[in-house]
Design an enzyme around this catalytic site. Structure first.
Site, PDB file in Angstrom:
ATOM      1  N   HIS A 162       3.283  -4.018   6.673  1.00  0.00           N
ATOM      2  CA  HIS A 162       2.056  -2.629   6.338  1.00  0.00           C
ATOM      3  C   HIS A 162       2.275  -2.007   7.390  1.00  0.00           C
ATOM      4  CE1 HIS A 162       0.166  -4.562   2.962  1.00  0.00           C
ATOM      5  NE2 HIS A 162       0.878  -5.457   3.269  1.00  0.00           N
ATOM      6  N   HIS A 182       0.915  -1.110  -0.022  1.00  0.00           N
ATOM      7  CA  HIS A 182      -0.015  -0.156   0.060  1.00  0.00           C
ATOM      8  C   HIS A 182       0.888   1.140   0.174  1.00  0.00           C
ATOM      9  CE1 HIS A 182      -2.900  -2.893   1.741  1.00  0.00           C
ATOM     10  NE2 HIS A 182      -3.322  -2.635   0.741  1.00  0.00           N
ATOM     11  N   GLU A 241       1.463  -5.571  10.609  1.00  0.00           N
ATOM     12  CA  GLU A 241       0.977  -4.196  10.930  1.00  0.00           C
ATOM     13  C   GLU A 241       1.910  -3.344  11.994  1.00  0.00           C
ATOM     14  OE1 GLU A 241      -1.314  -2.933   8.842  1.00  0.00           O
ATOM     15  OE2 GLU A 241      -2.293  -4.742   8.178  1.00  0.00           O
ATOM     16  N   GLU A 252       1.789   3.484   3.276  1.00  0.00           N
ATOM     17  CA  GLU A 252       2.432   2.753   4.387  1.00  0.00           C
ATOM     18  C   GLU A 252       3.744   2.811   4.421  1.00  0.00           C
ATOM     19  OE1 GLU A 252       0.443  -0.981   4.478  1.00  0.00           O
ATOM     20  OE2 GLU A 252      -1.570   0.035   4.618  1.00  0.00           O
TER      21      GLU A 252
HETATM   22  O1  LIG Z   1      -5.751  -0.382   8.498  1.00  0.00           O
HETATM   23  C1  LIG Z   1      -6.422  -0.966   7.490  1.00  0.00           C
HETATM   24  O2  LIG Z   1      -7.482  -0.947   7.377  1.00  0.00           O
HETATM   25  C2  LIG Z   1      -5.640  -1.554   6.553  1.00  0.00           C
HETATM   26  C3  LIG Z   1      -4.142  -2.030   6.685  1.00  0.00           C
HETATM   27  C4  LIG Z   1      -3.861  -3.057   5.654  1.00  0.00           C
HETATM   28  O3  LIG Z   1      -3.403  -2.681   4.710  1.00  0.00           O
HETATM   29  N1  LIG Z   1      -3.671  -4.425   6.118  1.00  0.00           N
HETATM   30  C5  LIG Z   1      -3.519  -5.540   5.252  1.00  0.00           C
HETATM   31  C6  LIG Z   1      -3.718  -6.710   6.040  1.00  0.00           C
HETATM   32  C7  LIG Z   1      -3.889  -8.007   4.997  1.00  0.00           C
HETATM   33  C8  LIG Z   1      -4.208  -9.254   5.670  1.00  0.00           C
HETATM   34  O4  LIG Z   1      -5.333  -9.420   6.149  1.00  0.00           O
HETATM   35  O5  LIG Z   1      -3.144 -10.131   5.654  1.00  0.00           O
HETATM   36  C9  LIG Z   1      -4.939  -5.231   4.178  1.00  0.00           C
HETATM   37  O6  LIG Z   1      -6.045  -4.972   4.436  1.00  0.00           O
HETATM   38  O7  LIG Z   1      -4.500  -5.577   3.043  1.00  0.00           O
HETATM   39 ZN    ZN Z   2      -1.275  -2.129   4.104  1.00  0.00          ZN
END
Ligand SMILES: O=C(O)CCC(=O)N[C@@H](CCC(=O)O)C(=O)O
Ligand code: ZN
EC number: 3.5.1.96
Length: 329
Positions: free
Chosen positions: A153, A60, A217, A63
């Site tokens: 991330h 992303h 994260e 990030e």
């Molecule tokens: O904070 C958020 O809403 C999104 C943060 C983020 O990009 N998280 C990833 C997690 C991926 C996973 O579930 O492994 C995403 O949503 O892509």
């Molecule tokens: Zn992300």
């Protein structure tokens, strides 16, 4: 992107996916170095049997913390290249979005790692995911048994646990325990065990390449060059340790463990969450409380307690608008 002229050179180089300085140093030290595509660097030892480690950042584009963290770490490692003890693939994910300091250009890159892309097909990110999939397949095709994928991330909103990881359930037991041990060293506050793919990069590596893959994260989104990396010092030390093949350290912290109870899918433009989109990750809801409604569909809490992660009503129709998790320990 922030005014690049004021950025430390190593950070600027990684954010621009310019690997030239690092690539030269490892090549001169006798490694096989290649750049199979824009934003992707592989550094392999000429000796077989090293662990294979894929580190990805910027999947992303807004990030930025992990870009800084990995830039400093890689820069230091490149000063003593012979200390690299693994075969490394470094992937700067959404290069175009990083340039524009946006999460994505057309669509979320971290939903493209699935067989059926539906309405996501034909986007800039679908093409980028194809490139990443090809390079990842090639990298792991040469790998031995020990395989890692750390996809770094940052979260959009605040979180009860400022650092947390999503771990695919399907990782083989031994590799999963090693990964969980590493997450402890990295002082990751919470682990969410995930039984099903949402089309993410780390789940793809775990499912298709038997990697100990995880999305991590690290704090919240911020401007490139202005992140407070001191909050992630343990994560940096743990990554450095892994890349240098040093013995595992003691866990800095034992993570709280959760599992995904349900993904909340946005079905239509009528999707409305029962709480604000700034609601912090791991906010607890009680049985019967409303989570969201979407036309005639009403999502309510099914367990005595569920905690909401990634609440985001602004996703495309058909995608995850939130994840409900329950506490394991
Ligand atoms: O904070 C958020 O809403 C999104 C943060 C983020 O990009 N998280 C990833 C997690 C991926 C996973 O579930 O492994 C995403 O949503 O892509
Ligand atoms: Zn992300």
């Amino acid at each position: 992107m922030a005014d690049n002229h004021t950025l430390p050179p190593a950070v600027r180089a990684l954010a621009e996916a310019d690997f030239s300085a690092v690539a030269n140093r490892f090549a001169q030290a006798g490694f096989s170095v290649s750049q199979p595509a824009d934003g992707i660097l592989t550094i392999r030892s000429k000796q077989a049997g090293k662990p294979a480690v894929l580190v990805s950042v910027g999947v992303h584009g807004d990030e930025t913390g992990p870009i800084e963290l990995v830039a400093y770490l890689l820069d230091a490692l490149a000063q003593e290249p012979h200390k690299l003890a693994v075969d490394l693939m470094l992937c700067v994910g959404n290069i175009g979005a990083i340039r524009q300091a946006k999460r994505f250009i057309d669509a979320d890159l971290n939903r493209m790692f699935r067989a059926e892309r539906g309405t996501l097909a034909g986007t800039a990110e679908a093409a980028r995911a194809d490139v990443m999939i090809a390079a990842t397949s090639e990298f792991f095709a040469h790998a031995g048994k020990e395989r890692w994928h750390l996809d770094l991330h940052t979260a959009i909103r605040p979180s009860v646990y400022p650092t947390f990881a999503i771990v695919p359930d399907l990782i083989a037991d031994e590799a999963k325990q090693q990964l969980i041990g590493w997450l402890g060293e990295a002082a990751i506050g919470a682990i969410i065990m995930n039984p099903a793919s949402a089309g993410t990069y780390s789940y793809y590596s775990a499912e298709h390449h038997a990697a100990a893959g995880t999305t991590i994260e690290l704090g919240r989104i911020g401007t490139l060059g202005q992140n407070d990396l001191s909050q992630f010092e343990e994560a940096k030390v743990a990554l450095n340790r892994l890349l240098r093949g040093l013995p595992p350290a003691k866990a800095a912290k034992e993570a709280h463990v959760f599992k995904v109870a349900r993904n909340i899918i946005k079905l239509s433009d009528n999707f409305k969450m029962a709480f604000g989109k700034e609601t912090q990750n791991f906010t607890a809801l009680k049985k019967g409380e409303e989570i969201a409604r979407d036309g005639d569909t009403v999502y309510t809490v099914q367990h005595d307690e569920e905690l909401v992660v990634f609440p985001n009503p602004d996703v495309r129709i058909g995608l995850r608008a939130g994840m409900m998790v329950t506490r394991v320990k």
